[in-house]
Enzyme design. Structure first.
Site, PDB file in Angstrom:
ATOM      1  N   CYS A 105       0.734  -1.054   0.113  1.00  0.00           N
ATOM      2  CA  CYS A 105      -0.139  -0.021   0.103  1.00  0.00           C
ATOM      3  C   CYS A 105       0.870   1.328   0.110  1.00  0.00           C
ATOM      4  CB  CYS A 105      -0.908   0.126   1.302  1.00  0.00           C
ATOM      5  SG  CYS A 105      -1.940  -1.444   1.250  1.00  0.00           S
ATOM      6  N   ARG A 127      -7.866  -4.504  -3.055  1.00  0.00           N
ATOM      7  CA  ARG A 127      -7.261  -3.430  -3.836  1.00  0.00           C
ATOM      8  C   ARG A 127      -8.538  -2.986  -4.963  1.00  0.00           C
ATOM      9  NH1 ARG A 127      -2.485  -2.596  -1.884  1.00  0.00           N
ATOM     10  NH2 ARG A 127      -1.493  -4.594  -0.936  1.00  0.00           N
TER      11      ARG A 127
END
Ligand code: BEZ
Length: 239
Positions: free
Chosen positions: A55, A138
Site C-alpha cells: 500500500c 485493492r
C-alpha cells in the site's frame, strides 16, 4: 427486501450503475460523494491497511502521478478501513521516511477516506470475504462526471496496482466518449481505434464497397481509423 449482512458485504456496484452516494471524513476534510465531484471523473480506490508495504508503494506512486490524473479532469479518492489518525500518521511517515524507486518526500494531497465503520467499503463491495473480512481488497472504481460507474478493477491484497494501466483505462474511456469509438487490445493513445460495428446491412455493405473516408475495413464488422495523439489529447467538449 432487507439485505443480510453477508449480502451487504458482497454486493457491489456494476458498470452502468449510479455510484452509491456517501458522506465521509478524509485527510482533506469532510466530503459528500458524488455531489462534491460533479463534472469530474473520479478514481475511487481502496487499499487493505495503512502502514503496510505494498500500500505504501502504491500511495507514493499515486502521489507522484496525481498531476497526470488531475490533468485528465480526474480526482483520486483513496479509502481503507482505518481511522483518520492512522491515515494522518501513515501519510506523515511516508513523507518523512520512506524511499521507493527514487521517490522520497512524497506528499499525498488527495483525500484518503477513513472508513472504520466499513460503510463505504460495504457499499462498494470492497470487502471480499474469500480474501479478508476485515481489510478492503485493492478495488478501483472509475466513476464518470455524471456519477456513473464506468469500469472496475479488483486486485488481491498481495498485488500492487499498475498505474500506467489505470491511466490508460481512463484515457480510453474518455476517448471513447469523445469520439464514439472503441479501443482495441493493448490500445495506447495515438494507435488506431475501432469504428462501431455497422448496425444495419446497408451500412455494412457501404463500408465494404465504398470504404468511408479514413476508415479501413478488413471485414464488415472489423473497421478501424486513425485517431492521432493530438486528437486524443484535445477531445471536443462533451455535452
Ligand atoms: C501490503 O500492503 O503490503 C499488504 C496489505 C495486506 C496484506 C498483504 C500485503
Amino acid at each position: 427486501m432487507e439485505q443480510t449482512q453477508e449480502q451487504a458485504i458482497i454486493s457491489m456496484p456494476r458498470i452502468g450503475d449510479t455510484a452509491p452516494a456517501f458522506k465521509a471524513v478524509t485527510t482533506q476534510g469532510a466530503i459528500n460523494f458524488p455531489t462534491d465531484y460533479k463534472g469530474k471523473w473520479v478514481i475511487l480506490f481502496s487499499h487493505p491497511a495503512d502502514f503496510t508495504p505494498v500500500c505504501t508503494s502504491e500511495f507514493m506512486t499515486f502521489a507522484k502521478r496525481e498531476p497526470e490524473f488531475s490533468a485528465l479532469n480526474c480526482q483520486l479518492l483513496g479509502l481503507s478501513i482505518d481511522g483518520l489518525y492512522s491515515h494522518i500518521a501513515w501519510l506523515r511517515t511516508i513523507k518523512d521516511k520512506i524511499e521507493f524507486k527514487g521517490m522520497k518526500n512524497m506528499e499525498v494531497t488527495f483525500p484518503l477516506i477513513e472508513d472504520i465503520s466499513m460503510e463505504v467499503a460495504k457499499k462498494y463491495g470492497m470487502i471480499q470475504p474469500g480474501e479478508s473480512t476485515t481489510k478492503a481488497v485493492r478495488a478501483v472504481f472509475f466513476i464518470d462526471p455524471k456519477g456513473i460507474v464506468r469500469a472496475l478493477i479488483y486486485y488481491p491484497l498481495s498485488m500492487g496496482r499498475n498505474f500506467d494501466e489505470l491511466k490508460r483505462a481512463l484515457i480510453a474511456m474518455q476517448t471513447a466518449d469523445a469520439y464514439n469509438i472503441a479501443t482495441p487490445a493493448d490500445w495506447q493513445p495515438g494507435d488506431d481505434v475501432i469504428v462501431p460495428t455497422a448496425g444495419s446491412c446497408g451500412v455494412a455493405k457501404d463500408r465494404m464497397e465504398l470504404m468511408e473516408e479514413g476508415i479501413t475495413c478488413t471485414d464488415w464488422f472489423f473497421c478501424t481509423k486513425k485517431l492521432s495523439l493530438h486528437q486524443v489529447n484535445n477531445p471536443p467538449t462533451l455535452k
